[in-house]
Write a protein that holds these residues in place. Structure first.
Motif, PDB file in Angstrom:
ATOM      1  N   VAL A 164       0.837  -1.198   0.000  1.00 23.83           N
ATOM      2  CA  VAL A 164       0.000   0.000   0.000  1.00 23.83           C
ATOM      3  C   VAL A 164       0.873   1.249   0.000  1.00 23.83           C
ATOM      4  N   GLY A 165       0.413   2.277  -0.700  1.00 26.98           N
ATOM      5  CA  GLY A 165       1.153   3.530  -0.775  1.00 26.98           C
ATOM      6  C   GLY A 165       0.225   4.723  -0.681  1.00 26.98           C
ATOM      7  N   ILE A 166       0.805   5.899  -0.632  1.00 29.19           N
ATOM      8  CA  ILE A 166       0.002   7.110  -0.490  1.00 29.19           C
ATOM      9  C   ILE A 166      -0.887   7.324  -1.708  1.00 29.19           C
ATOM     10  N   THR A 167      -0.466   6.837  -2.872  1.00 24.14           N
ATOM     11  CA  THR A 167      -1.316   6.973  -4.061  1.00 24.14           C
ATOM     12  C   THR A 167      -2.621   6.198  -3.889  1.00 24.14           C
ATOM     13  N   ASP A 168      -2.558   5.078  -3.172  1.00 24.51           N
ATOM     14  CA  ASP A 168      -3.780   4.312  -2.908  1.00 24.51           C
ATOM     15  C   ASP A 168      -4.713   5.092  -1.986  1.00 24.51           C
ATOM     16  N   LEU A 169      -4.143   5.746  -0.992  1.00 23.26           N
ATOM     17  CA  LEU A 169      -4.968   6.550  -0.080  1.00 23.26           C
ATOM     18  C   LEU A 169      -5.609   7.716  -0.819  1.00 23.26           C
ATOM     19  N   ASP A 170      -4.836   8.372  -1.673  1.00 23.34           N
ATOM     20  CA  ASP A 170      -5.378   9.491  -2.448  1.00 23.34           C
ATOM     21  C   ASP A 170      -6.506   9.017  -3.360  1.00 23.34           C
ATOM     22  N   ALA A 171      -6.296   7.874  -4.004  1.00 24.90           N
ATOM     23  CA  ALA A 171      -7.319   7.350  -4.913  1.00 24.90           C
ATOM     24  C   ALA A 171      -8.585   6.980  -4.151  1.00 24.90           C
ATOM     25  N   PHE A 172      -8.423   6.413  -2.963  1.00 23.35           N
ATOM     26  CA  PHE A 172      -9.594   6.044  -2.158  1.00 23.35           C
ATOM     27  C   PHE A 172     -10.386   7.277  -1.751  1.00 23.35           C
ATOM     28  N   LEU A 173      -9.702   8.312  -1.283  1.00 20.58           N
ATOM     29  CA  LEU A 173     -10.398   9.525  -0.862  1.00 20.58           C
ATOM     30  C   LEU A 173     -11.076  10.205  -2.050  1.00 20.58           C
ATOM     31  N   ARG A 174     -10.436  10.151  -3.227  1.00 19.69           N
ATOM     32  CA  ARG A 174     -11.080  10.715  -4.422  1.00 19.69           C
ATOM     33  C   ARG A 174     -12.337   9.927  -4.778  1.00 19.69           C
ATOM     34  N   SER A 175     -12.281   8.606  -4.598  1.00 17.83           N
ATOM     35  CA  SER A 175     -13.462   7.790  -4.898  1.00 17.83           C
ATOM     36  C   SER A 175     -14.608   8.116  -3.946  1.00 17.83           C
ATOM     37  N   CYS A 176     -14.272   8.465  -2.707  1.00 18.96           N
ATOM     38  CA  CYS A 176     -15.314   8.869  -1.754  1.00 18.96           C
ATOM     39  C   CYS A 176     -15.975  10.162  -2.217  1.00 18.96           C
ATOM     40  N   GLY A 177     -15.155  11.096  -2.720  1.00 20.07           N
ATOM     41  CA  GLY A 177     -15.713  12.337  -3.238  1.00 20.07           C
ATOM     42  C   GLY A 177     -16.593  12.096  -4.449  1.00 20.07           C
ATOM     43  N   ALA A 178     -16.183  11.150  -5.305  1.00 20.51           N
ATOM     44  CA  ALA A 178     -16.976  10.840  -6.494  1.00 20.51           C
ATOM     45  C   ALA A 178     -18.322  10.224  -6.128  1.00 20.51           C
ATOM     46  N   LYS A 179     -18.395   9.590  -4.962  1.00 21.41           N
ATOM     47  CA  LYS A 179     -19.654   8.982  -4.514  1.00 21.41           C
ATOM     48  C   LYS A 179     -20.564   9.978  -3.805  1.00 21.41           C
ATOM     49  N   GLY A 180     -20.101  11.221  -3.673  1.00 20.22           N
ATOM     50  CA  GLY A 180     -20.947  12.250  -3.082  1.00 20.22           C
ATOM     51  C   GLY A 180     -20.623  12.618  -1.653  1.00 20.22           C
ATOM     52  N   CYS A 181     -19.531  12.097  -1.106  1.00 18.24           N
ATOM     53  CA  CYS A 181     -19.160  12.460   0.264  1.00 18.24           C
ATOM     54  C   CYS A 181     -18.750  13.929   0.321  1.00 18.24           C
ATOM     55  N   LEU A 193      -7.916   7.304   9.007  1.00 21.83           N
ATOM     56  CA  LEU A 193      -6.903   6.523   8.296  1.00 21.83           C
ATOM     57  C   LEU A 193      -5.494   6.948   8.698  1.00 21.83           C
ATOM     58  N   ARG A 194      -5.326   8.234   8.965  1.00 21.41           N
ATOM     59  CA  ARG A 194      -4.011   8.706   9.409  1.00 21.41           C
ATOM     60  C   ARG A 194      -3.629   8.058  10.741  1.00 21.41           C
ATOM     61  N   ALA A 195      -4.609   7.946  11.641  1.00 18.31           N
ATOM     62  CA  ALA A 195      -4.342   7.302  12.931  1.00 18.31           C
ATOM     63  C   ALA A 195      -3.956   5.838  12.734  1.00 18.31           C
ATOM     64  N   PHE A 196      -4.672   5.148  11.836  1.00 23.01           N
ATOM     65  CA  PHE A 196      -4.351   3.743  11.599  1.00 23.01           C
ATOM     66  C   PHE A 196      -2.968   3.577  10.988  1.00 23.01           C
ATOM     67  N   PHE A 197      -2.658   4.354   9.962  1.00 25.18           N
ATOM     68  CA  PHE A 197      -1.374   4.170   9.284  1.00 25.18           C
ATOM     69  C   PHE A 197      -0.202   4.626  10.152  1.00 25.18           C
ATOM     70  N   ARG A 198      -0.463   5.525  11.078  1.00 24.51           N
ATOM     71  CA  ARG A 198       0.596   5.867  12.030  1.00 24.51           C
ATOM     72  C   ARG A 198       0.892   4.654  12.918  1.00 24.51           C
ATOM     73  N   TYR A 199      -0.181   3.977  13.342  1.00 27.86           N
ATOM     74  CA  TYR A 199      -0.010   2.760  14.145  1.00 27.86           C
ATOM     75  C   TYR A 199       0.591   1.637  13.301  1.00 27.86           C
ATOM     76  N   ALA A 200       0.098   1.475  12.065  1.00 27.75           N
ATOM     77  CA  ALA A 200       0.599   0.419  11.188  1.00 27.75           C
ATOM     78  C   ALA A 200       2.083   0.608  10.885  1.00 27.75           C
ATOM     79  N   GLY A 201       2.516   1.864  10.779  1.00 28.88           N
ATOM     80  CA  GLY A 201       3.927   2.128  10.528  1.00 28.88           C
ATOM     81  C   GLY A 201       4.811   1.667  11.670  1.00 28.88           C
ATOM     82  N   THR A 202       4.318   1.840  12.906  1.00 27.57           N
ATOM     83  CA  THR A 202       5.108   1.398  14.061  1.00 27.57           C
ATOM     84  C   THR A 202       5.164  -0.125  14.155  1.00 27.57           C
ATOM     85  N   LYS A 203       4.165  -0.796  13.576  1.00 27.33           N
ATOM     86  CA  LYS A 203       4.127  -2.260  13.604  1.00 27.33           C
ATOM     87  C   LYS A 203       4.869  -2.881  12.425  1.00 27.33           C
TER      88      LYS A 203
END
Length: 273
Positions: A164-181, A193-203
Motif C-alpha cells: 500500500v502507498g500514499i497513491t492508494d490513499l489518495d485514490a480512495f479519498l477521491r473515490s469517496c468524493g466521487a460517490k458524493g461524500c 486513516l491517518r491514525a491507523f497508518f501511524r499505528y501500522a507504521g510502528t508495527k
C-alpha cells in the motif's frame, strides 16, 4: 493481584473465590502493565467480578457477543447486593464492553467470521484503540468503519498490504468524493486513516511515512452555511444577483445566513399582522 488492589480480607476472599479468578488476575496484571491507575484497576476488578459470575455457565469461556448480550439482561442479583436500583441500560452496556475486552484478551471471544480483507489488521487496531489509547466507543466505531471501507476498497486490488502507498490513499479519498461524500466527511475519513497508518507504521505493516502524507480536503470556516440564494414567500432575496446565479451569490457567506434570518422574521411579522 487482588491483594494489591483490596485491603479488607473479606473483599479479597470474595474476588479470589469468584469464578475464573486466574483469568481475571491475568487481565488485571496486563492492565497494570499498561499503566492503568490503581483506581481504574479497582473498577475493572469489580466489573470483572460480575462478568465472571454472569458467565459462569460457560466453563470454557468460549462465548459469543450474542451470549454476552443475553447475560447482560438480568441485574436483580447485583441490585440485591448493592442495595439500590441500577441504571440497567448503562450497566448492560458497560458489562458488554468489559466482557468483550476481557474475553478478547484471553482469546476466548467467539466472533463471527469477518470477510473484510486484512481483517486481522482491523482487529489489532481496534484492540490498540480500546486497551492502549482508551478512546471513546464512538471514536473507535467511527475510525474502524473508515478503515473497513478502505480495506474493502484496497482488497479488491488483490495486493499484499505491505504494497500500500500514499497513491492508494489518495485514490480512495477521491473515490469517496466521487460517490458524493462531503469535504467534511472525507476529512474525517482521512483523520481516521491517518491514525491507523501511524499505528501500522510502528508495527512494520507498511511504510512509516504514509500517515503524515495523508491529507484531507481543505475545510472552510463557513463550510456549513447555505450555498444557494434564499427565496421566501415569493419574494426575491437581496442575496440574489440577477437571474443567473453568480459565483459571488453562491458563496457560503454570513450574508446569506443573515438574509435568511431577516426574511424569516419579516415573513413572521406579516403573518402576525
Amino acid at each position: 493481584m487482588f491483594e494489591k488492589l483490596f485491603k479488607l480480607p473479606a473483599v479479597i476472599s470474595r474476588h479470589q473465590n469468584a469464578p475464573f479468578a486466574e483469568e481475571r488476575r491475568r487481565y488485571l496484571l496486563h492492565c497494570a502493565q499498561q499503566g492503568y491507575a490503581p483506581t481504574t484497576l479497582h473498577v475493572i476488578a469489580d466489573d470483572l467480578f460480575w462478568v465472571a459470575r454472569k458467565l459462569r455457565g460457560y466453563p470454557e469461556l468460549r462465548v459469543t457477543p450474542e451470549q454476552i448480550k443475553k447475560a447482560a439482561q438480568d441485574w436483580s442479583e447485583r441490585e440485591r447486593y448493592s442495595g439500590h436500583m441500577l441504571n440497567k441500560r448503562w450497566t448492560s452496556a458497560r458489562f458488554v464492553r468489559v466482557a468483550k475486552k476481557w474475553l478478547r484478551f484471553l482469546g476466548h471471544l467467539v466472533e463471527p467470521g469477518d470477510q473484510t480483507p486484512f481483517a486481522h489488521l482491523l482487529m489489532d487496531f481496534r484492540r490498540w484503540m480500546e486497551d492502549e489509547r482508551g478512546l471513546s466507543s464512538t471514536t473507535i466505531q467511527r475510525w474502524s468503519g473508515y478503515l473497513k471501507q478502505f480495506l474493502c476498497w484496497y482488497g479488491a486490488k488483490k495486493l499484499p498490504f505491505s504494497a500500500v502507498g500514499i497513491t492508494d490513499l489518495d485514490a480512495f479519498l477521491r473515490s469517496c468524493g466521487a460517490k458524493g461524500c462531503s469535504r467534511v466527511s472525507i476529512n474525517n475519513k482521512a483523520t481516521g486513516l491517518r491514525a491507523f497508518f501511524r499505528y501500522a507504521g510502528t508495527k512494520g505493516w507498511c511504510g512509516p511515512l504514509i500517515a503524515e502524507a495523508i491529507k484531507g480536503p481543505r475545510i472552510f470556516t463557513q463550510e456549513n452555511l447555505p450555498f444557494r440564494s434564499v427565496v421566501a414567500r415569493g419574494q426575491t432575496s437581496a442575496c440574489q444577483y440577477g437571474n443567473k446565479p453568480t459565483r459571488r451569490s453562491t458563496r457560503p457567506t454570513y450574508h446569506h445566513a443573515l438574509c435568511y434570518l431577516w426574511l424569516t422574521c419579516n415573513g413572521s411579522r406579516k403573518d402576525a399582522a
